[in-house]
Design an enzyme around this catalytic site. Structure first.
Site, short mmCIF file in Angstrom:
data_model
loop_
_atom_site.label_atom_id
_atom_site.label_comp_id
_atom_site.label_asym_id
_atom_site.label_seq_id
_atom_site.Cartn_x
_atom_site.Cartn_y
_atom_site.Cartn_z
N CYS A 133 32.56 29.29 47.87
CA CYS A 133 32.72 27.91 47.39
C CYS A 133 31.72 26.94 48.02
CB CYS A 133 34.15 27.43 47.60
SG CYS A 133 34.92 28.04 49.10
N HIS A 245 35.78 20.40 49.05
CA HIS A 245 34.93 20.67 50.21
C HIS A 245 33.82 19.60 50.27
CE1 HIS A 245 36.97 24.36 50.69
NE2 HIS A 245 36.00 25.23 50.48
N1 LIG Z 1 40.14 29.10 47.20
C1 LIG Z 1 38.84 28.95 47.11
O1 LIG Z 1 38.26 27.84 47.32
C2 LIG Z 1 38.00 30.09 46.76
C3 LIG Z 1 36.68 29.86 46.43
C4 LIG Z 1 35.87 30.94 46.11
C5 LIG Z 1 36.40 32.17 46.14
N2 LIG Z 1 37.71 32.38 46.45
C6 LIG Z 1 38.20 33.76 46.44
O2 LIG Z 1 39.13 33.94 45.38
C7 LIG Z 1 40.11 34.88 45.76
C8 LIG Z 1 41.50 34.29 45.58
O3 LIG Z 1 41.62 33.07 46.25
P1 LIG Z 1 42.88 32.13 46.07
O4 LIG Z 1 42.54 30.92 46.81
O5 LIG Z 1 43.28 32.02 44.64
O6 LIG Z 1 44.02 32.98 46.84
P2 LIG Z 1 45.60 32.92 46.69
O7 LIG Z 1 46.05 31.57 46.26
O8 LIG Z 1 46.14 33.46 47.98
O9 LIG Z 1 45.94 33.95 45.51
C9 LIG Z 1 45.70 35.34 45.61
C10 LIG Z 1 45.95 36.00 44.27
O10 LIG Z 1 45.64 37.40 44.37
C11 LIG Z 1 46.76 38.15 43.92
N3 LIG Z 1 46.85 39.43 44.60
C12 LIG Z 1 46.98 39.66 45.93
N4 LIG Z 1 47.08 40.98 46.17
C13 LIG Z 1 47.02 41.60 44.97
C14 LIG Z 1 47.08 42.95 44.53
N5 LIG Z 1 47.23 43.95 45.40
N6 LIG Z 1 46.99 43.23 43.20
C15 LIG Z 1 46.86 42.23 42.31
N7 LIG Z 1 46.79 40.93 42.65
C16 LIG Z 1 46.88 40.61 43.97
C17 LIG Z 1 47.96 37.28 44.23
O11 LIG Z 1 49.06 37.70 43.49
P3 LIG Z 1 50.58 37.54 44.06
O12 LIG Z 1 50.96 36.10 43.82
O13 LIG Z 1 51.34 38.49 43.19
O14 LIG Z 1 50.54 37.91 45.50
C18 LIG Z 1 47.42 35.91 43.80
O15 LIG Z 1 47.48 35.80 42.40
C19 LIG Z 1 39.75 35.27 47.19
O16 LIG Z 1 38.95 36.41 47.14
C20 LIG Z 1 38.95 34.11 47.70
O17 LIG Z 1 38.08 34.49 48.71
C21 LIG Z 1 38.52 31.37 46.74
#
Ligand SMILES: NC(=O)c1ccc[n+]([C@@H]2O[C@H](COP(=O)([O-])OP(=O)(O)OC[C@H]3O[C@@H](n4cnc5c(N)ncnc54)[C@H](OP(=O)(O)O)[C@@H]3O)[C@@H](O)[C@H]2O)c1
Length: 347
Positions: A133, A245
């Site tokens: 990000c 950010h």
């Molecule tokens: N947040 C940011 O600013 C940002 C920016 C760039 C990239 N990212 C990347 O995007 C990804 C997700 O970020 P987020 O902020 O959305 O995280 P989050 O809110 O913690 O959500 C994680 C998601 O992944 C799912 N998940 C976890 N384990 C899983 C599995 N074994 N099989 C299938 N689904 C699974 C979760 O499902 P459940 O609800 O069922 O657990 C949930 O839908 C990460 O890799 C992060 O590094 C985030």
């Protein structure tokens, strides 16, 4: 949804980024014939919104991708390492938000406003990576300035919101802030130190040279997306902000460039919105960027301690330009360049 459109799966649909992806697909009128919400087994049967519709969440592990065109993936690095190659082998293009594939030379790392042509190589693995990000918003602001005056070196300090650490990060800021007001004990789970009413100069794991992996990612991803010759050093800091950010950026150029010229260039640059009045409140803060698509640039001024130097302040919604929006824009780029077609559905 259009009948002739693409079948899209959102993996990680219950997360911060996944929910935002569903919202953005709908808002932008993405040509989808069907949208499928996937998450872990824990979430099966729960519901997420797609416009005014609700989608029932299915388990990623049981889902058959053989007639799905694009998988927008935001379920973390481990899930992506395990599933992305399997999904890609079924002929479904994976646009991944985790850090798992970003440095793979066979995987394009794309910010559509910056390096759209690099997407052409995506068939090598059928995976396209979305940058971190902090890098995404930074390169949107740097690219037009680099084209004009050639960037030599960048020094950046980030002020990163807790939503960058997923929904658990947001819950922790909320719970700790509440605990401060009612004098409950402060519980730490996601962050190593208290985040409420504090700042933490540590995001992701420590590397051998003392930098954190978040700082390292900004260096290598900027080189891959923009120019390998750019020297960049970063200090990444978590701040008690829910969404958005911010970055204080010092840039040294090869050629002279004034603050006025930079302001004009950035005003015309794709994805950028300049808000730069030299008066009280004449700049953008992360709170105002939440829910918006633009990368905001403020505080544009000359930096007199280096030759050909500028300082800028860059703010964006990390869940949108930093993740979900950029991923949807990549899918739109594939369609606009006719690099993918909807697959024929089984009768
Ligand atoms: N947040 C940011 O600013 C940002 C920016 C760039 C990239 N990212 C990347 O995007 C990804 C997700 O970020 P987020 O902020 O959305 O995280 P989050 O809110 O913690 O959500 C994680 C998601 O992944 C799912 N998940 C976890 N384990 C899983 C599995 N074994 N099989 C299938 N689904 C699974 C979760 O499902 P459940 O609800 O069922 O657990 C949930 O839908 C990460 O890799 C992060 O590094 C985030």
């Amino acid at each position: 949804m259009t009948e002739m459109g693409f079948k899209i799966a959102v993996a990680g649909a219950t997360g911060n980024v996944g929910r935002e992806m569903l919202g953005i697909l709908e808002e932008r009128g993405f040509p989808a014939s069907e949208v499928v919400a996937l998450a872990s087994r824990r979430s099966v049967g729960s519901e997420v919104s797609y416009g005014d519709r609700t989608l029932k969440v299915q388990a990623l592990e049981n889902y058959d991708f053989s007639d799905t065109d694009i998988c927008l993936m935001s379920a973390g690095g481990n899930v992506s390492r395990e599933y992305a190659p399997r999904i890609a082998a079924k002929g479904c293009v994976v646009i991944d938000n985790s850090s798992a594939w970003r440095t793979d030379p066979d995987v394009p790392l794309i910010v559509p406003e910056v390096n759209p042509d690099a997407v052409e190589g995506f068939r090598r693995k059928n995976i396209i990576a979305n940058p971190n990000c902090s890098t995404a918003q930074l390169v949107v602001a740097l690219k037009p300035l680099h084209d004009r005056a050639t960037i030599r070196r960048v020094v950046v300090a980030t002020y990163q919101s807790v939503s960058g650490a997923g929904k658990e990060g947001m819950d922790e800021l909320f719970a700790q802030s509440r605990a401060v007001f009612v004098a409950d004990p402060i519980e730490k789970k996601k962050f190593t130190k208290r985040i409420a009413f504090n700042v933490i100069p540590h995001i992701d794991v420590f590397m051998e040279d003392g930098a954190t992996k978040e700082e390292w990612k900004m260096v290598v991803e900027t080189k891959k997306i923009l120019d390998p010759k750019i020297r960049l050093t970063a200090t990444c800091v978590r701040v008690p902000v829910f969404i958005g950010h911010s970055e204080a950026v010092n840039i040294e150029f090869e050629k002279p460039i004034s603050a006025d010229e930079a302001r004009e260039i950035l005003r015309d640059a794709p994805g950028c919105l300049v808000v730069d009045k030299r008066e009280d409140g004449g700049y953008v803060t992360p709170y105002e960027s939440a829910g918006e698509d633009a990368t905001y640039i403020s505080r544009i001024r000359e930096a007199p301690t280096v030759e050909n130097g500028l300082n800028i302040w860059v703010v964006a919604d990390n869940l949108r330009k930093g993740a979900a929006l950029n991923a949807v824009q990549i899918a739109e780029l594939l369609i606009a360049r006719e690099l993918i077609q909807p697959r024929r559905r089984a009768a």
